[in-house]
Scaffold this motif. Structure first.
Motif, short mmCIF file in Angstrom:
data_model
loop_
_atom_site.label_atom_id
_atom_site.label_comp_id
_atom_site.label_asym_id
_atom_site.label_seq_id
_atom_site.Cartn_x
_atom_site.Cartn_y
_atom_site.Cartn_z
N LEU A 10 0.82 -1.21 0.00
CA LEU A 10 0.00 0.00 0.00
C LEU A 10 0.86 1.26 0.00
CD1 LEU A 10 -2.73 -1.16 2.55
CD2 LEU A 10 -3.07 -0.70 0.11
N GLU A 11 2.04 1.19 0.60
CA GLU A 11 2.95 2.34 0.61
C GLU A 11 3.52 2.61 -0.77
OE1 GLU A 11 4.48 4.44 3.09
OE2 GLU A 11 4.12 3.47 5.00
N GLU A 12 3.62 1.57 -1.61
CA GLU A 12 4.02 1.78 -3.00
C GLU A 12 2.97 2.64 -3.72
OE1 GLU A 12 5.07 -1.69 -5.32
OE2 GLU A 12 5.64 -2.77 -3.50
N LEU A 13 1.73 2.37 -3.42
CA LEU A 13 0.61 3.10 -4.01
C LEU A 13 0.51 4.51 -3.44
CD1 LEU A 13 -2.16 2.94 -5.67
CD2 LEU A 13 -3.18 2.34 -3.48
N ALA A 14 0.63 4.63 -2.12
CA ALA A 14 0.43 5.91 -1.44
C ALA A 14 1.32 5.96 -0.19
CB ALA A 14 -1.04 6.06 -1.05
N PRO A 15 2.55 6.44 -0.32
CA PRO A 15 3.44 6.52 0.85
C PRO A 15 2.82 7.38 1.95
CG PRO A 15 4.66 6.89 -1.20
CD PRO A 15 3.21 6.88 -1.56
N LEU A 16 2.75 6.85 3.15
CA LEU A 16 2.11 7.58 4.24
C LEU A 16 2.82 8.90 4.54
CD1 LEU A 16 1.14 4.72 6.72
CD2 LEU A 16 -0.19 5.71 4.85
N ALA A 17 4.11 8.98 4.22
CA ALA A 17 4.85 10.22 4.44
C ALA A 17 4.34 11.36 3.57
CB ALA A 17 6.34 9.99 4.18
N SER A 21 -0.27 16.75 7.37
CA SER A 21 -0.05 16.60 8.81
C SER A 21 -1.35 16.46 9.61
CB SER A 21 0.76 17.79 9.34
OG SER A 21 0.08 19.01 9.10
N PHE A 22 -2.44 17.04 9.09
CA PHE A 22 -3.72 16.97 9.81
C PHE A 22 -4.42 15.64 9.64
CE2 PHE A 22 -4.78 18.62 5.57
CZ PHE A 22 -5.77 17.74 5.19
N ASP A 23 -3.95 14.82 8.73
CA ASP A 23 -4.68 13.62 8.32
C ASP A 23 -4.43 12.45 9.28
OD1 ASP A 23 -6.41 12.25 6.73
OD2 ASP A 23 -5.09 12.08 5.00
N ASN A 24 -5.25 11.41 9.13
CA ASN A 24 -5.12 10.20 9.93
C ASN A 24 -5.10 9.01 8.98
OD1 ASN A 24 -4.89 8.66 12.26
ND2 ASN A 24 -7.10 8.46 12.54
N HIS A 65 -11.24 7.53 2.60
CA HIS A 65 -11.42 8.43 3.74
C HIS A 65 -11.22 7.68 5.06
CE1 HIS A 65 -14.19 11.07 1.06
NE2 HIS A 65 -12.99 11.63 1.16
N PRO A 66 -10.51 8.27 6.02
CA PRO A 66 -10.37 7.63 7.33
C PRO A 66 -11.68 7.74 8.12
CG PRO A 66 -9.25 9.75 7.33
CD PRO A 66 -9.71 9.51 5.91
N ILE A 67 -12.22 6.59 8.55
CA ILE A 67 -13.43 6.62 9.35
C ILE A 67 -13.14 7.22 10.73
CG2 ILE A 67 -13.08 4.24 10.17
CD1 ILE A 67 -16.48 5.95 9.51
N LEU A 68 -11.92 7.04 11.21
CA LEU A 68 -11.50 7.59 12.50
C LEU A 68 -10.61 8.80 12.22
CD1 LEU A 68 -11.51 7.26 15.57
CD2 LEU A 68 -9.58 5.69 15.35
N PHE A 69 -11.19 9.99 12.40
CA PHE A 69 -10.46 11.21 12.05
C PHE A 69 -10.28 12.11 13.27
CE2 PHE A 69 -9.89 15.41 10.10
CZ PHE A 69 -8.93 15.11 9.16
N ALA A 70 -11.38 12.53 13.87
CA ALA A 70 -11.31 13.35 15.08
C ALA A 70 -11.10 12.45 16.30
CB ALA A 70 -12.58 14.17 15.24
#
Length: 364
Positions: A10-17, A21-24, A65-70
């Motif tokens: 999954l990091e090949e597709l979308a590196p978490l880095a 900064s606001f995202d989860n 979309h992250p279901i757990l955000f706030a």
């Protein structure tokens, strides 16, 4: 295969880095040590989507979309977020979110958006800032090639479409070790003057730790002489939004019909039409009002995004059309893109694309 073994793919597709900064992003729910049974890909990991994963015997949900955000202080099932999380935990279903990690990728959400519209000559609309660092390291000529090549292998020296980029300068270095030193060249307490090479390379900031580890492992000095800098340069291949061109100009009415059909946009809100052909198009999937000024600066004829407020339509200043095509609609091809990628990478596992339409907005 355990769930955590999917993460590097999954990091090949979308590196978490790459995420904002606001995202989860990353693993939000579940035990990464569980054995993988299957993957369900969705846009939003709602309770009914978790039920869909269970019915397909998939114990990993990859959502956009992250279901757990706030932050949450209690987990009682009082709202849609808590119900989805509880359902996943009770049934040992892990949830992994991608979101802005894919938004910022040059082949991610906005490239998919551009490709769907048939745009060419695309480039990042809002390049990511403070994401590039520079390393300058000094060594002797006999160590130069090994050190430089090892840095390249660790990810340094990539600039746009080019790899193995460096600048090398030869000069004279001096040093003198104290009684506790153990110099590889020269003797303890001896003043030494030697020909040295300064190798300069740039790299994406999240690669700092492995690059410095590689530098130390491949350097012959006891004490490595190096300098590290954070650059102000924008990263032209990472960032939000894209801008490109239609192969042939279209009238405003024809263009918006094209957008409706291509993006399945059931209702488009837009600023005043300007009665001129559309050629240059800026896009930003999801909430993109912050990039109106960027689209104007790059002389777009139209900017397609979502979640615009009343007064933001004025910001076009009759120089550009601003259009809200819907949040879900602007990201509509993302689920298929993720599914297709995982099917290629994991042909021996069940990869299921969710059939649940999680768009919360309906049109009369």
């Amino acid at each position: 295969m355990k769930i955590h073994e999917v993460f590097p793919i999954l990091e090949e597709l979308a590196p978490l880095a790459y995420a904002e900064s606001f995202d989860n992003v990353g693993l939000l729910v579940g035990n990464q040590e569980d054995v993988l049974s299957g993957i369900l890909v969705c846009h939003d990991a709602l309770e009914e989507v978790v039920e869909e994963a269970i019915s397909h015997k998939c114990n990993l949900i990859v959502c956009f979309h992250p279901i757990l955000f706030a932050p949450i202080k209690k987990l009682t099932g009082k709202n849609y977020v808590e119900r989805a999380i509880l359902k996943a935990i009770k049934n040992d279903v892990a949830i992994y979110a991608i979101h802005t990690a894919l938004d910022n990728h040059h082949k991610g959400v906005n490239k998919i958006f551009c490709d769907a519209l048939g745009l060419v000559n695309t480039k990042i609309l809002v390049p990511k800032e403070k994401f590039i660092k520079k390393l300058e390291v000094y060594t002797v000529p006999e160590n130069e090639e090994q050190l430089r090549n090892s840095l390249f292998a660790a990810g340094a020296g990539r600039i746009g479409n080019y790899d193995n980029c460096s600048f090398n300068l030869t000069g004279i270095g001096t040093y003198q070790g104290d009684e506790n030193s153990n110099p590889k060249i020269g003797k303890r307490g001896e003043f030494k003057k030697a020909t040295e090479v300064k190798i300069s390379v740039t790299f994406e900031s999240h690669l700092e730790a492995p690059i410095l580890k590689t530098m130390h492992a491949n350097h012959i000095y006891e004490e490595v002489a190096y300098e590290l800098y954070e650059l102000l340069n924008e990263h032209q291949n990472i960032g939000l939004g894209m801008i490109g061109e239609l192969v042939s100009p279209m009238s405003e009415s024809a263009f918006f019909e094209h957008v409706k059909k291509t993006m399945n946009a059931q209702g488009i809100r837009h600023s005043a039409l300007l009665n001129k052909p559309i050629k240059k198009v800026a896009v930003l999937g999801g909430s993109g009002s912050f990039a109106i000024k960027n689209a104007m600066q790059q002389e777009a004829d139209v900017f397609l995004t979502a979640d615009l407020k009343y007064h933001q339509f004025y910001e076009a200043e009759n120089r550009m059309i601003v259009a809200d095509i819907g949040h879900y609609e602007s990201e509509s091809y993302t689920k298929k893109y993720i599914s297709d990628f995982l099917i290629k990478k994991l042909p021996n596992f069940a990869i299921v694309s969710s059939n649940v339409n999680t768009n919360p907005i309906k049109y009369l």
